[in-house]
Design an enzyme around this catalytic site. Structure first.
Site, PDB file in Angstrom:
ATOM      1  N   LYS A 150     -19.700  -2.297  36.757  1.00 13.51           N
ATOM      2  CA  LYS A 150     -20.749  -1.411  36.231  1.00 13.51           C
ATOM      3  C   LYS A 150     -21.571  -0.724  37.327  1.00 13.51           C
ATOM      4  O   LYS A 150     -22.661  -0.198  37.078  1.00 13.51           O
ATOM      5  CB  LYS A 150     -21.707  -2.133  35.257  1.00 13.51           C
ATOM      6  CG  LYS A 150     -21.076  -2.846  34.085  1.00 13.51           C
ATOM      7  CD  LYS A 150     -19.939  -2.142  33.423  1.00 13.51           C
ATOM      8  CE  LYS A 150     -20.320  -0.931  32.641  1.00 13.51           C
ATOM      9  NZ  LYS A 150     -19.085  -0.267  32.106  1.00 13.51           N
ATOM     10  N   ARG A 358     -23.422   4.913  28.920  1.00 17.12           N
ATOM     11  CA  ARG A 358     -23.904   4.556  27.573  1.00 17.12           C
ATOM     12  C   ARG A 358     -25.423   4.467  27.571  1.00 17.12           C
ATOM     13  O   ARG A 358     -26.053   4.208  28.607  1.00 17.12           O
ATOM     14  CB  ARG A 358     -23.379   3.174  27.178  1.00 17.12           C
ATOM     15  CG  ARG A 358     -21.898   3.079  26.947  1.00 17.12           C
ATOM     16  CD  ARG A 358     -21.621   1.698  26.373  1.00 17.12           C
ATOM     17  NE  ARG A 358     -20.217   1.527  26.041  1.00 17.12           N
ATOM     18  CZ  ARG A 358     -19.358   0.882  26.819  1.00 17.12           C
ATOM     19  NH1 ARG A 358     -19.759   0.351  27.964  1.00 17.12           N
ATOM     20  NH2 ARG A 358     -18.100   0.766  26.454  1.00 17.12           N
TER      21      ARG A 358
HETATM   22  N1  LIG Z   1     -20.715  10.744  37.160  1.00 14.61           N
HETATM   23  C1  LIG Z   1     -20.852   9.683  36.362  1.00 14.61           C
HETATM   24  N2  LIG Z   1     -20.552   9.774  35.059  1.00 14.61           N
HETATM   25  C2  LIG Z   1     -20.702   8.703  34.252  1.00 14.61           C
HETATM   26  N3  LIG Z   1     -21.126   7.493  34.669  1.00 14.61           N
HETATM   27  C3  LIG Z   1     -21.437   7.360  35.959  1.00 14.61           C
HETATM   28  C4  LIG Z   1     -21.315   8.434  36.858  1.00 14.61           C
HETATM   29  N4  LIG Z   1     -21.701   8.012  38.077  1.00 14.61           N
HETATM   30  C5  LIG Z   1     -22.058   6.737  37.937  1.00 14.61           C
HETATM   31  N5  LIG Z   1     -21.897   6.331  36.671  1.00 14.61           N
HETATM   32  C6  LIG Z   1     -22.213   4.995  36.189  1.00 14.61           C
HETATM   33  O1  LIG Z   1     -21.023   4.229  36.182  1.00 14.61           O
HETATM   34  C7  LIG Z   1     -21.311   3.111  35.350  1.00 14.61           C
HETATM   35  C8  LIG Z   1     -20.022   2.392  35.034  1.00 14.61           C
HETATM   36  O2  LIG Z   1     -19.635   1.744  36.208  1.00 14.61           O
HETATM   37  P1  LIG Z   1     -18.140   1.359  36.518  1.00 14.61           P
HETATM   38  O3  LIG Z   1     -17.275   2.563  36.438  1.00 14.61           O
HETATM   39  O4  LIG Z   1     -18.126   0.631  37.813  1.00 14.61           O
HETATM   40  O5  LIG Z   1     -17.821   0.384  35.309  1.00 14.61           O
HETATM   41  S1  LIG Z   1     -16.639  -0.681  35.217  1.00 14.61           S
HETATM   42  O6  LIG Z   1     -17.054  -1.892  35.907  1.00 14.61           O
HETATM   43  O7  LIG Z   1     -15.459  -0.085  35.804  1.00 14.61           O
HETATM   44  O8  LIG Z   1     -16.515  -0.912  33.757  1.00 14.61           O
HETATM   45  C9  LIG Z   1     -22.035   3.698  34.171  1.00 14.61           C
HETATM   46  O9  LIG Z   1     -22.876   2.699  33.647  1.00 14.61           O
HETATM   47  P2  LIG Z   1     -23.649   2.863  32.248  1.00 14.61           P
HETATM   48  O10 LIG Z   1     -24.592   4.028  32.411  1.00 14.61           O
HETATM   49  O11 LIG Z   1     -24.375   1.601  32.059  1.00 14.61           O
HETATM   50  O12 LIG Z   1     -22.613   3.111  31.209  1.00 14.61           O
HETATM   51  C10 LIG Z   1     -22.777   4.897  34.780  1.00 14.61           C
HETATM   52  O13 LIG Z   1     -24.160   4.689  34.893  1.00 14.61           O
END
Ligand SMILES: Nc1ncnc2c1ncn2[C@@H]1O[C@H](COP(=O)(O)OS(=O)(=O)O)[C@@H](OP(=O)(O)O)[C@H]1O
Length: 394
Positions: A150, A358
């Site tokens: 995350k 999310r």
């Molecule tokens: N450009 C962009 N678009 C969308 N989301 C973004 C982006 N950059 C960083 N993030 C943040 O990435 C979070 C998810 O992290 P991961 O990809 O490492 O998740 S996972 O562990 O692979 O499931 C996700 O966490 P949440 O906001 O809690 O859903 C995002 O905050």
């Protein structure tokens, strides 16, 4: 009037007898048909991916067609279209479908993902391993995004894929945690083909908290470059909880999960989502096998605020020319995140899928405060170890 035969120049050779000519054409045709059949068979075998186990607990929905899927060349795209056409003519029983079933492997990324998405994930898996015959070779990764869950690992990988000198596997291989017994050949086979000078990459965020991962990666290559995308551990644990909640709406409240004793405010450190954010503790394990300068720490917060800035640091760390810059990104107001203006070979903008970014549930500010206090000493230690202040403690 002169006859037709008289009109032919005297130097022209006698025309071949019809029967010999027909035989010759027939032989040529059958040769061409067999060559074509042979080519098609070889191409399919080359492109069949090995099985990957993708737990719905991990990156559910990480690699979707709606995500930023970057094609490394138009040639690859054409090949994929061809494979899709072959699949649609053969129906659901296409050979690669049968392979997944026969291995008993579920490569779906999300417990809650619809069938349509599952199918697109399957295609994505094919995409990530699709390489025309003879173009480059498969190599073990020289750089790995090892964490954190995350943290923003998918965004970083998808942004990096714009770089022409980076080739990355789309799905999470989970080799150094769950699939280690499958061996390095299995792992190498998952990788996309690379040409000289191109870097092979993968990302599996759970490596960061896997005790055996550092020694195993070091056994593969002492020179491996490791990238860790870190995020405020408080927001990280809420994000982790939000993901689980989206799949299992009946789970206990966040508050009841984080506290061992709500009255005393004792945090339940046996909950894995809490443990993941104790970065300093996990770092001790990594530093047994890797020098700190072989690790790069990317700020998950800056990756959202200033993606080009963080990407600049990553490209330097990987020894690559700074090709990914500001001009590749735009801020998508609806999504609330930076997105790519266009993926390679496409003119359309691309944002990550809906499972990234999310809306988090509202958590009582006192609970958040208690979590901040809990993580503070570990964060301080982490800042010391990395020489970077990530600004989570205020
Ligand atoms: N450009 C962009 N678009 C969308 N989301 C973004 C982006 N950059 C960083 N993030 C943040 O990435 C979070 C998810 O992290 P991961 O990809 O490492 O998740 S996972 O562990 O692979 O499931 C996700 O966490 P949440 O906001 O809690 O859903 C995002 O905050």
């Amino acid at each position: 009037m002169p006859s037709a035969s008289m009109a032919l120049p005297a130097s022209l050779p006698e025309p071949l007898p019809r029967s010999i000519f027909r035989k010759f054409v027939l032989m040529l045709c059958s040769l061409l048909v067999s060559l074509y059949v042979f080519y098609c068979l070889a191409e399919q075998c080359q492109n069949l991916p090995g099985p990957i186990i993708q737990s719905p607990e991990e990156e559910e929905g990480g690699y979707q067609e709606s995500d930023m899927t970057i094609w490394q060349s138009v040639k690859r795209k054409k090949l994929l279209q061809k494979m899709k056409r072959q699949r649609s003519t053969k129906g659901k029983e296409a050979p690669w479908n049968r392979l997944f079933v026969s291995h008993g492997v579920d490569i779906s990324f999300h417990a809650h993902t619809g069938e349509e998405n599952k199918a697109s994930h399957r295609t994505s898996m094919l995409d990530s391993t699709l390489t025309p015959l003879g173009e480059g070779s498969k190599n073990l990764p020289q750089a790995i995004i090892v964490g954190v869950k995350k943290g923003g690992t998918r965004a970083l990988l998808e942004f990096l894929r714009i770089h022409p000198d980076i080739r990355a596997v789309g799905a999470e291989p989970h080799f150094f945690d769950r699939n280690y017994d499958k061996g390095l050949d299995w792992y190498r086979d998952l990788m996309p083909r690379t040409l000289d000078g191109q870097i092979t990459m993968e990302k599996t965020p759970s490596y960061f908290v896997t005790k055996e991962a550092p020694a195993r990666i070091s056994a593969m290559s002492k020179e491996a470059k490791l990238i860790v995308v870190v995020r405020d551990p408080v927001t990280r644990v809420i994000s982790d909880y939000t993901q689980t909640l989206s799949k299992r709406p009946d789970i206990p409240s966040f508050e009841s999960l984080i506290f061992k004793n709500r009255t005393t405010g004792l945090i339940d450190i046996s909950w894995s989502a809490i443990q993941i954010g104790i970065y300093a503790k996990h770092m001790e394990n990594w530093l047994l096998d890797f020098p700190i300068d072989q690790m790069l720490f990317v700020s998950g917060e800056r990756l959202i605020r200033d993606p080009a800035g963080e990407l600049g640091r990553v490209q330097d760390f990987l020894g690559l020319k700074r090709i990914i810059t500001d001009k590749h990104f735009y801020f998508n107001k609806t999504k609330g995140f930076p997105c790519l203006k266009k993926a390679e070979g496409s003119s359309k903008p691309h944002c990550l899928g809906k499972t990234k970014g999310r809306t988090h549930p509202n958590i009582d500010p006192k609970v958040v405060q208690r979590l901040r206090e809990f993580y503070r000493p570990f964060n301080m230690k982490f800042y010391q170890m990395t020489g970077q202040d990530f600004g989570w403690d205020y």
